[in-house]
Write an enzyme that holds these catalytic residues in place. Sequence first.
Site, mmCIF file in Angstrom:
data_model
loop_
_atom_site.group_PDB
_atom_site.id
_atom_site.type_symbol
_atom_site.label_atom_id
_atom_site.label_comp_id
_atom_site.label_asym_id
_atom_site.label_seq_id
_atom_site.Cartn_x
_atom_site.Cartn_y
_atom_site.Cartn_z
ATOM 1 C CG HIS A 171 -4.461 4.463 -0.444
ATOM 2 N ND1 HIS A 171 -3.515 3.473 -0.481
ATOM 3 C CD2 HIS A 171 -4.669 4.816 -1.744
ATOM 4 C CE1 HIS A 171 -3.176 3.238 -1.743
ATOM 5 N NE2 HIS A 171 -3.872 4.035 -2.525
ATOM 6 C CG ASP B 166 -1.821 1.207 1.240
ATOM 7 O OD1 ASP B 166 -1.411 2.288 0.785
ATOM 8 O OD2 ASP B 166 -2.970 1.065 1.681
ATOM 9 C CG HIS B 167 1.245 4.405 -3.095
ATOM 10 N ND1 HIS B 167 -0.029 4.085 -3.477
ATOM 11 C CD2 HIS B 167 1.318 5.762 -3.178
ATOM 12 C CE1 HIS B 167 -0.689 5.183 -3.781
ATOM 13 N NE2 HIS B 167 0.100 6.217 -3.609
HETATM 14 C C1 BG6 Z 1 -3.823 4.754 -6.067
HETATM 15 C C2 BG6 Z 1 -5.173 4.815 -6.728
HETATM 16 O O1 BG6 Z 1 -3.761 3.663 -5.186
HETATM 17 O O2 BG6 Z 1 -3.590 5.944 -5.351
HETATM 18 C C3 BG6 Z 1 -5.281 6.028 -7.624
HETATM 19 O O3 BG6 Z 1 -5.391 3.634 -7.487
HETATM 20 C C4 BG6 Z 1 -4.918 7.280 -6.866
HETATM 21 O O4 BG6 Z 1 -6.595 6.140 -8.153
HETATM 22 C C5 BG6 Z 1 -3.594 7.110 -6.161
HETATM 23 O O5 BG6 Z 1 -4.859 8.347 -7.785
HETATM 24 C C6 BG6 Z 1 -3.315 8.289 -5.240
HETATM 25 O O6 BG6 Z 1 -2.018 8.204 -4.775
HETATM 26 P P1 BG6 Z 1 -1.258 9.514 -4.299
HETATM 27 O O7 BG6 Z 1 0.040 9.004 -3.761
HETATM 28 O O8 BG6 Z 1 -1.120 10.399 -5.479
HETATM 29 O O9 BG6 Z 1 -2.139 10.130 -3.247
#
Ligand code: BG6
Length: 514
Positions: free
Chosen positions: A267, A204-205
């Site tokens: 997230h 989960d980044h």
């Molecule tokens: C991803 C989603 O996990 O997270 C995307 O699939 C989203 O739809 C993205 O745009 C958002 O990541 P960040 O790091 O830009 O908030």
Amino acid sequence: MHRDNLGLDAVDSRFLQTCDLPQDDSYKKPFVLVIFGGTGDLSKRKLLPMLYHLEQEERLSHHSKIVGLGRGDITDKQYRSFVLDALKTFAIESFDQDRAKTFCTRIGYLAADARSDAGYQKLCRRIRDLTAGDAADSLVYYLAVPPDLIRPTIEGLFKYNLCGGRLTPKIVIEKPFGRDKKTAANLNHFILEHFNEQQVYRIDHYLGKETVQNILFFRFANSILEPLWNRRYIDHIQITVAEDIGVEGRAAFYEQAGVVRDIVQNHMMQLLALVTMEPPVGFAPDLVRDEKVKVFRALRPVGDEHITTFMVRGQYAPAGSVPGYRSEEQVPPDSNTPTFFAGKFFIDNWRWAGVPFYLRTGKRLAARATQIIVQFKQPPLRLLGRTCDIIEPNLLVLGIQPKEQISLRLNVKHPGPGNRPHAINLDFDYSRNFGLKKHSAYERLLLDCLRGDLTLFARADEVEAMWEIVDPIIAQWDSIPPDDFPNYPAGTWGPNDAHSLLAHDGRAWIEPEH
Ligand code: BG6
């Protein structure tokens, strides 16, 4: 017990050694990284630029090797030119031709279909060559592939004895991890027949973001917060994950997912858990993950009535030159896929009983801003005169992105003869205080994976527990079509109902500064 240099007593955790995170933000042992989906979008946009960036900062061993796998019948040379193009486009700020060329010398390509034996036979040989003797210290399979290729890939790896061996390979799996609790559990079951949990890195980044990791540090490195961090002093907590972009060419995926699967299940649940979990007894991966799972188990299950009353869905309508969701390429003109979510949750445990948690997220909102707001209760007695009717509540704002800051709103006396309260902010700002260069969340996660640190990756039971929370919302919304879509113009803060949700409780969303 030890005495620190101020002579204050502190008890040593018996897990203290597990808290000693590596000080070094590099990994200098040689590794082999196999990217399944090496020519795909994720590789192009994130993984290859991230690896290049690590290389540029001399944070990886020069003896490491990266193998991109794809179905296209291309040569190593052609793949390297694909990589160079990807870097020119997606690592544009730091692109340096010579450095990029050196980086490419560590990269090879293997034409392989995830469903065919021939590919795994070639992969076997390649891995054998690259790991011969002690040429590599670590072997990672990164599955940057669509969900339907996860099983065939793992089956292939298993069939060719690539799941075990001297290097005990690690496997990185991207979201979406299943479509609901049942499919996630089946997938976990399947994966764990071939790998053991310690080898599995579910990404989960958000957990790789510095400001997200800081939530636990901020909470547990400051003794003044803990006494206040509970139902007695906190009125409510808001979490906003707002994006100003639309679906950006990913409509085919997004149509199948929708906002709850895309952002809430992973997230947002992670952010909620970090803000609300109990202090872990140590910083080892399972000690932290145990506490998160306990939060998910304590989240009050949402039934039909709760969803109808306290959950809001939305879909963006066109505004000015911005197309509405239904006009995006690959989206049917009558699509009911939600691009906005707002909802109220409760955590039924001793710390949080009765405290509402308001979560909202959406595409094409007024700004890109992720923030957590802790709103404290008002002082119990109105003491300072009638003007204090307008006393502002204390707010703690944890800015996750793009503003990386923490701010605490307090009231002071406005100078002058009357008793006029005035709200001021105590601010901490990452770039001001540390002037840190920005690292992508993926960099930290890859380094942790190479080191074998699972703390920032979701465990099997954690993923399933997060699905269990959102499954009923998705099910109800799938079965009862919305009658008002599209219901918010692009570039706004979402449908009116999202505002009413808080207004009914005498509260309001606090919009991020932007
Ligand atoms: C991803 C989603 O996990 O997270 C995307 O699939 C989203 O739809 C993205 O745009 C958002 O990541 P960040 O790091 O830009 O908030």
